[in-house]
Motif scaffolding. Structure first.
Motif, PDB file in Angstrom:
ATOM      1  N   THR A  50       0.819  -1.213   0.000  1.00 49.44           N
ATOM      2  CA  THR A  50       0.000   0.000   0.000  1.00 49.44           C
ATOM      3  C   THR A  50       0.853   1.264   0.000  1.00 49.44           C
ATOM      4  OG1 THR A  50      -0.185  -0.141   2.418  1.00 49.44           O
ATOM      5  CG2 THR A  50      -1.983  -1.101   1.112  1.00 49.44           C
ATOM      6  N   ASP A  52       3.322   1.790  -1.886  1.00 50.61           N
ATOM      7  CA  ASP A  52       3.551   2.118  -3.292  1.00 50.61           C
ATOM      8  C   ASP A  52       2.395   2.946  -3.851  1.00 50.61           C
ATOM      9  OD1 ASP A  52       5.917   0.696  -3.261  1.00 50.61           O
ATOM     10  OD2 ASP A  52       5.041  -1.116  -4.146  1.00 50.61           O
ATOM     11  N   VAL A  53       1.179   2.605  -3.438  1.00 50.23           N
ATOM     12  CA  VAL A  53      -0.004   3.324  -3.927  1.00 50.23           C
ATOM     13  C   VAL A  53       0.087   4.798  -3.553  1.00 50.23           C
ATOM     14  CG1 VAL A  53      -2.521   3.493  -3.802  1.00 50.23           C
ATOM     15  CG2 VAL A  53      -1.419   1.239  -3.821  1.00 50.23           C
ATOM     16  N   HIS A  54       0.420   5.063  -2.302  1.00 45.74           N
ATOM     17  CA  HIS A  54       0.542   6.454  -1.844  1.00 45.74           C
ATOM     18  C   HIS A  54       1.661   7.180  -2.589  1.00 45.74           C
ATOM     19  CE1 HIS A  54      -2.310   5.934   1.450  1.00 45.74           C
ATOM     20  NE2 HIS A  54      -1.727   4.785   1.711  1.00 45.74           N
ATOM     21  N   HIS A  56       2.938   6.468  -5.619  1.00 39.96           N
ATOM     22  CA  HIS A  56       2.541   6.692  -7.005  1.00 39.96           C
ATOM     23  C   HIS A  56       1.610   7.898  -7.110  1.00 39.96           C
ATOM     24  CE1 HIS A  56       4.546   3.061  -7.916  1.00 39.96           C
ATOM     25  NE2 HIS A  56       3.542   2.214  -7.835  1.00 39.96           N
ATOM     26  N   LEU A 262      -1.810  -2.341 -11.306  1.00 42.64           N
ATOM     27  CA  LEU A 262      -2.437  -2.687 -10.040  1.00 42.64           C
ATOM     28  C   LEU A 262      -3.880  -3.075 -10.327  1.00 42.64           C
ATOM     29  CD1 LEU A 262      -1.979  -2.648  -6.890  1.00 42.64           C
ATOM     30  CD2 LEU A 262      -3.119  -0.419  -6.923  1.00 42.64           C
ATOM     31  N   ALA A 265      -6.821  -0.899  -8.990  1.00 40.58           N
ATOM     32  CA  ALA A 265      -7.079   0.425  -9.569  1.00 40.58           C
ATOM     33  C   ALA A 265      -8.159   0.361 -10.641  1.00 40.58           C
ATOM     34  CB  ALA A 265      -5.790   1.004 -10.161  1.00 40.58           C
ATOM     35  N   ALA A 305      -7.705   6.747  -9.115  1.00 43.06           N
ATOM     36  CA  ALA A 305      -7.130   5.489  -9.588  1.00 43.06           C
ATOM     37  C   ALA A 305      -6.170   5.739 -10.751  1.00 43.06           C
ATOM     38  CB  ALA A 305      -8.240   4.533 -10.007  1.00 43.06           C
ATOM     39  N   VAL A 308      -2.723   6.848  -9.569  1.00 43.03           N
ATOM     40  CA  VAL A 308      -1.847   5.778  -9.075  1.00 43.03           C
ATOM     41  C   VAL A 308      -1.104   5.126 -10.239  1.00 43.03           C
ATOM     42  CG1 VAL A 308      -1.791   3.539  -7.910  1.00 43.03           C
ATOM     43  CG2 VAL A 308      -3.245   5.372  -7.023  1.00 43.03           C
ATOM     44  N   LYS A 312       3.001   5.397 -11.335  1.00 47.19           N
ATOM     45  CA  LYS A 312       3.860   4.236 -11.588  1.00 47.19           C
ATOM     46  C   LYS A 312       4.564   4.373 -12.939  1.00 47.19           C
ATOM     47  CE  LYS A 312       4.065  -0.772 -11.305  1.00 47.19           C
ATOM     48  NZ  LYS A 312       3.424  -1.990 -10.768  1.00 47.19           N
TER      49      LYS A 312
END
Length: 434
Positions: A50, A52-54, A56, A262, A265, A305, A308, A312
């Motif tokens: 998680t 990584d999500v923040h 990105h 992901l 997303a 979404a 994110v 990346k």
């Protein structure tokens, strides 16, 4: 009395085995949580984080801040308000396709969708004007493609697969016969690299011939490419149909970040750079027509979404190949491992006679067994042997049991694959002795 709705009064697609398939395959793992799943075509979860999500999201936020010269209100509006129907990461997707696939497109030809499933629906909805419009598709075929066709009421004409992928002689024959019968073949759906479920692909000569047939028979090619990155990095990847298509623009390219970005997303896209012409001579991109449909379906794809996925892409120089090095290595190792475990359990020349294909990439292997398999046997396998797999009849759309099942190796560790094949072998031997 409570109101009752007669099924005969609802859309005919709800009676289709294809529509039932997706729900069944999604739900059976919930019903048998103790069963090890060789059915789920999902990305490996061991790399999920998680944090990584923040990161990105913040990367994309910084990208917007630079793009808008520090206008914080515009940054917030772009990320948090209703968004542009065609999406906010279209330029990044165009750069990704150029970097990874050698596909050079106008970013305005991209529509960012809620997964590739929406991209399929939008495209088929636009192409289906009346009952004479038909879709050509390989058999067996990805359930999501045949399901989207069902939802828009578009008949599918099956095209045979061959050991080397699509039987192109049959494709030309089916298209010719359809036109002779007064039908309009609008498009051919194909996964040129490691198709779901078969793992089949097309070599370079077949790709070029497919495009020639599309031109001669005047239909579009819907190229779906969810697995193309996941092959041996030592082998030079084949060019996509879209990159070979050039200025002919026969190919509508369907993309997804579910496997390479992901899955949570739910971001996909469609590249539709064909021109449409109105009665008054005005021309627009086909993408603009798809956006009109999307505006009445999902309005727009979540900007959060998209951010994110956009982040990346930015962090890896717009390259999904660079972003998926460890994933590719894992999937290739898992493919080698599952093939080895099948060979260990079922040596050539021994009984029961079990065979399988040997794809060079992707997520799936198809196993042929000495008995027909159906959903009832799958439930028995889950209950008695604690292993799940996918009956191949789901990809034919007719509900008829076949002597084949699909195994997915993407979701599991090597030890889990070994255990899963051990359990599967016990099930196959039990059924072969019945």
């Amino acid at each position: 009395m409570p109101a009752e709705i007669d099924m005969l009064s609802l859309h005919g697609s709800l009676d289709s085995p294809v529509i039932e398939s997706m729900n069944f395959l999604n739900e059976i793992s919930q019903r048998f949580p103790e069963a090890l799943s060789l059915a789920a075509g999902r990305p490996y979860e061991g790399f999920f984080d998680t944090a990584d999500v923040h990161r990105h999201f913040r990367t994309f936020e910084a990208h917007l801040r630079e793009k808008f010269d520090g206008d914080e209100a515009k940054v917030r509006r772009t990320l948090l308000q209703y968004g542009r129907t065609k999406g906010i990461i279209h330029e990044l997707i165009a750069k990704n396709l150029s970097v990874d696939e050698g596909i050079d497109i106008d970013p305005e030809s991209v529509v960012v969708t809620v997964g590739c499933q929406e991209a399929l629906f939008l495209t088929l909805r636009a192409l289906r004007r009346d009952d004479n419009d038909v879709l050509l598709a390989p058999t067996p075929c990805y359930v999501g493609a045949s399901g989207a066709a069902e939802l828009v009421g578009m008949r599918i004409l099956p095209v045979q697969e061959s050991a080397d992928g699509v039987d192109l002689d049959d494709l030309a024959r089916v298209a010719e016969q359809a036109r002779a019968a007064g039908l309009r073949p609008r498009a051919f759906y194909v996964v040129a690299d490691f198709a779901n479920p078969s793992g089949a692909g097309l070599d370079l000569d077949a790709r070029k011939r497919l495009l020639r047939i599309a031109g001669e028979q005047d239909f579009l090619v819907l190229e779906d490419n969810p697995y193309g990155l996941f092959q041996d990095s030592a082998i030079e990847p084949l060019p996509t149909l879209k990159s070979l298509d050039g200025e002919h623009r026969r190919v509508v390219y369907l993309g997804s970040f579910a496997k390479t970005g992901l899955p949570g997303a739910r971001i996909g896209y469609v590249v539709a750079d064909q021109r449409t012409m109105a009665a008054d001579g005005r021309t627009e991109l086909f993408a603009d027509q798809l956006a009109k449909i999307k505006s009445m379906l999902t309005v727009n794809t979540s900007p959060v979404a998209q951010a994110v996925i956009g982040g990346k892409l930015l962090e890896h120089g717009h390259s999904l190949r660079a972003a998926n090095v460890r994933e590719t290595e894992l999937y290739q190792a898992n493919l080698r491992h599952i093939l080895g475990e099948l060979a260990r359990q079922f040596p050539a020349g021994t009984r029961p006679q079990v065979t399988w294909n040997t794809p060079a990439g992707g997520f799936f292997v198809v196993v042929t067994v000495p008995f027909p398999v159906d959903d009832e046997l799958l439930e028995h396998s889950a209950r008695a042997h604690r292993v799940l797999w996918t009956p191949m009849h789901h990809f034919y759309g007719d509900g008829q049991p076949r002597n084949q099942l699909r195994l997915s190796f993407s979701y599991l560790s090597a030890d889990e694959i070994t255990l899963g094949i051990d359990r599967l072998a016990a099930f196959i031997r039990e059924q072969s002795d019945v």
